[in-house]
Design a protein around this motif. Sequence first.
Motif: not given
Length: 140
Positions: A111-112, A131-140
Motif C-alpha cells: 500500500v503506497p 524485513s531484514d533489509r530496507w526495500i522501497q520503491t519511490d512513486l513520486a
Amino acid sequence: MVFDCKSALECVMRKDFDPETVKADGRSAAKGFLFDPTAPGPWRGSLAGETIGSPVTVLAYGNDTPGEGPPLHVHPYDETFVVFAGRARFFVGDQVIDATAGEAVLGPAGVPHRFVNLGPGRLQTIDIHHSDRWIQTDLA
C-alpha cells in the motif's frame, strides 16, 4: 518481569506464554548504529536487521518543517510508524491518519504511503520495516 500498565496506577504482571515452550535459537545479542544524535539537521538513520541478525529493519526520521516528509513510496512488507515527538499526517492508500506522540500507524505491505510533519515543532518517528533489509520503491 513485564507489566501491562493500563494507567500509571494500574499495572498487572503479564504471563502470555510458558517460557519452557520457547527455545533460544542460538543467536547472540547484537547492537548496531542507527543514528548520530549530535548531527545537525534532520535526524535520520537506518539499521538493517540483517546487520544484527534481526527480522526487522529500523529507521529513525525527524524534521522541523511542517509539511515536510518522505515521498510517496511502497514496500513489499508491512511498516509500522511510531510517533514519539510531534504530530504527523499519514497518507496510507486512500486513508488519511493524523497521529501524535505515543501513537503508532501501520502501513500494510503493497500500500503506497507517505507522511508529513503537521507542526508546530519537530516530528520524530521510529519506522519499523518488517524485513531484514530496507526495500522501497519511490512513486513520486
